[in-house]
Motif scaffolding. Structure first.
Motif, PDB file in Angstrom:
ATOM      1  N   THR A 230     -10.061  -5.605   9.739  1.00 42.63           N
ATOM      2  CA  THR A 230      -9.475  -4.280  10.004  1.00 42.63           C
ATOM      3  C   THR A 230      -9.577  -3.353   8.789  1.00 42.63           C
ATOM      4  O   THR A 230      -8.881  -2.332   8.746  1.00 42.63           O
ATOM      5  CB  THR A 230      -7.984  -4.410  10.415  1.00 42.63           C
ATOM      6  N   TRP A 233      -6.219  -2.415   7.075  1.00 39.93           N
ATOM      7  CA  TRP A 233      -5.198  -1.623   7.776  1.00 39.93           C
ATOM      8  C   TRP A 233      -4.191  -2.504   8.522  1.00 39.93           C
ATOM      9  O   TRP A 233      -3.021  -2.197   8.597  1.00 39.93           O
ATOM     10  CB  TRP A 233      -5.927  -0.679   8.744  1.00 39.93           C
ATOM     11  N   ASP A 236      -3.227  -3.889  15.418  1.00 42.99           N
ATOM     12  CA  ASP A 236      -2.226  -3.157  16.192  1.00 42.99           C
ATOM     13  C   ASP A 236      -1.169  -4.095  16.757  1.00 42.99           C
ATOM     14  O   ASP A 236      -0.005  -3.734  16.884  1.00 42.99           O
ATOM     15  CB  ASP A 236      -2.913  -2.407  17.345  1.00 42.99           C
ATOM     16  N   ARG A 256      -0.442  -3.352  11.366  1.00 47.88           N
ATOM     17  CA  ARG A 256      -0.507  -2.023  10.753  1.00 47.88           C
ATOM     18  C   ARG A 256       0.884  -1.393  10.804  1.00 47.88           C
ATOM     19  O   ARG A 256       1.751  -1.857  11.565  1.00 47.88           O
ATOM     20  CB  ARG A 256      -1.505  -1.155  11.521  1.00 47.88           C
ATOM     21  N   ARG A 281       7.343  -1.601   8.103  1.00 44.39           N
ATOM     22  CA  ARG A 281       6.301  -1.121   9.018  1.00 44.39           C
ATOM     23  C   ARG A 281       6.885  -0.521  10.286  1.00 44.39           C
ATOM     24  O   ARG A 281       6.126  -0.131  11.177  1.00 44.39           O
ATOM     25  CB  ARG A 281       5.398  -2.298   9.416  1.00 44.39           C
TER      26      ARG A 281
END
Ligand SMILES: [Zn+2]
Length: 345
Positions: A230, A233, A236, A256, A281
């Motif tokens: 990724t 990052w 998802d 992320r 996050r």
């Protein structure tokens, strides 16, 4: 009726046992064709219990089943003798508050096949509510029909994840549920799903599917693999499908900012996680307990050819060889995904 009975921890017998055979109002009588062996069946066989559920009396095993309607109780519509079906193994109290919320899978009163003290379906005939019985499309085999139950858990996970088109997901664990969660995530819109495990054989099976990126945890850490895939990052979505306590270490570092962690696997006890990493996050956390309102969607995907579960069936046994089938499942061969028993042809 003849059935595969777990007499007590570590002792199986194929023998006669008294089971209901007459459908009451709202029920169907179903001749069982195919039953899949689940990790929970094996766990009861090996350990005699799962958490608070203890095998205190002989219990028929099996809950992943497909068959043919051979009897119809009063007040049932929409089914005819000879219909090919698969069955949802949990029967909630439809008047319960949880059922009224649409969350019938977490109804405390749910009765679930092969969960003590409720008998399972490794036997030639069962009676079951028509409301939890689903027609198999013509192009879906009994073997595939018996795969709908474990696949439904992956589907429930994908539904809870609220996938956006093009998401990248990671699945921890390449067992049957891990692979089926990855397939559900792909059909739910994920562009790629990283699937991680320590077993080369299981990863090889997962990697046969387009869109699955296998990660061998003996060679690379999960964090490193996710960073690599990724660009640093994060994914998802993370689906935890191993239930292994070690899998929770650093789990929030995989997503992320604003990502989601879906907890599918059931760890044996309490596990430490970093709440600070979750908060940093604004992680969304979802949990999955079995499934609700999923079987018809799972069948629709299979019938449409969007998901092919057939490669995951790695062995099929005759009913008379049920004990041998359980011995093989209990041996946990790394290249076995799902073993099934043909109760009748
Ligand atoms: Zn199962």
């Amino acid at each position: 009726m003849r059935a595969l009975v777990l007499e007590r921890q570590g002792e199986l017998a194929l023998r006669d046992i008294d089971l209901p055979t007459e459908p009451r109002a709202g029920e169907l009588k179903i001749a069982i064709r195919t039953v899949g062996i689940c990790g929970s069946d094996i766990h009861y066989y090996k350990h005699g219990r799962i958490g608070a559920y203890v095998v205190a009396a002989p219990m028929v095993l099996g809950h992943e089943a497909a068959g043919v309607v051979v009897g119809i109780g009063a007040g049932v519509s929409g089914f005819a003798i000879g219909d090919r079906v698969c069955m949802e193994p949990g029967i909630p109290d439809l008047t319960s508050r949880a059922a009224k919320l649409g969350r019938y899978n977490v109804d405390p009163a749910v009765r679930f096949w092969a969960t003590p003290p409720v008998h399972g379906v490794l036997t030639p005939y069962v009676v079951h509510p028509a409301a939890f019985t689903y027609h198999l499309p013509d192009n879906v085999s009994f073997a595939e029909g018996a795969m709908v139950e474990p696949f439904a858990i992956g589907m429930q996970a994908a539904a809870r994840a609220a996938i956006a088109p093009g998401d990248t997901a990671a699945v921890l664990g390449a067992g049957p549920i891990g692979i089926m969660t990855a397939l559900a995530a792909l059909s739910g819109g994920c562009a790629r799903v990283i699937v991680a495990d320590f077993s080369k054989e299981k990863l090889a099976i997962a990697a046969r599917y387009d869109g699955i990126v296998p990660v061998d945890l003996r060679q690379v850490s999960m964090g490193e693999a996710v960073r690599r895939e990724t660009g640093g990052w994060g994914v998802d979505l993370v689906f935890e499908a191993s239930g292994h306590p070690d899998a929770f270490k650093g789990i929030f570092e995989l997503i992320r900012p604003g990502g989601t962690v879906v907890l599918v696997g059931l760890p044996p006890g309490e596990v430490p996680v970093s709440i600070a990493a979750a908060i940093a996050r604004e992680a969304r956390i979802e949990t999955v307990f079995r499934y609700a309102n999923i079987f018809d969607r799972a069948l629709a995907l299979i019938s449409a050819g969007k998901v092919d579960l057939k490669p995951l069936i790695t062995g099929t046994f005759d009913f008379e060889d049920s004990v041998a089938a359980f011995e093989r499942a209990a041996a946990g061969r790394p290249d076995d995904v799902k073993l099934q028993i043909t109760v009748s042809d």
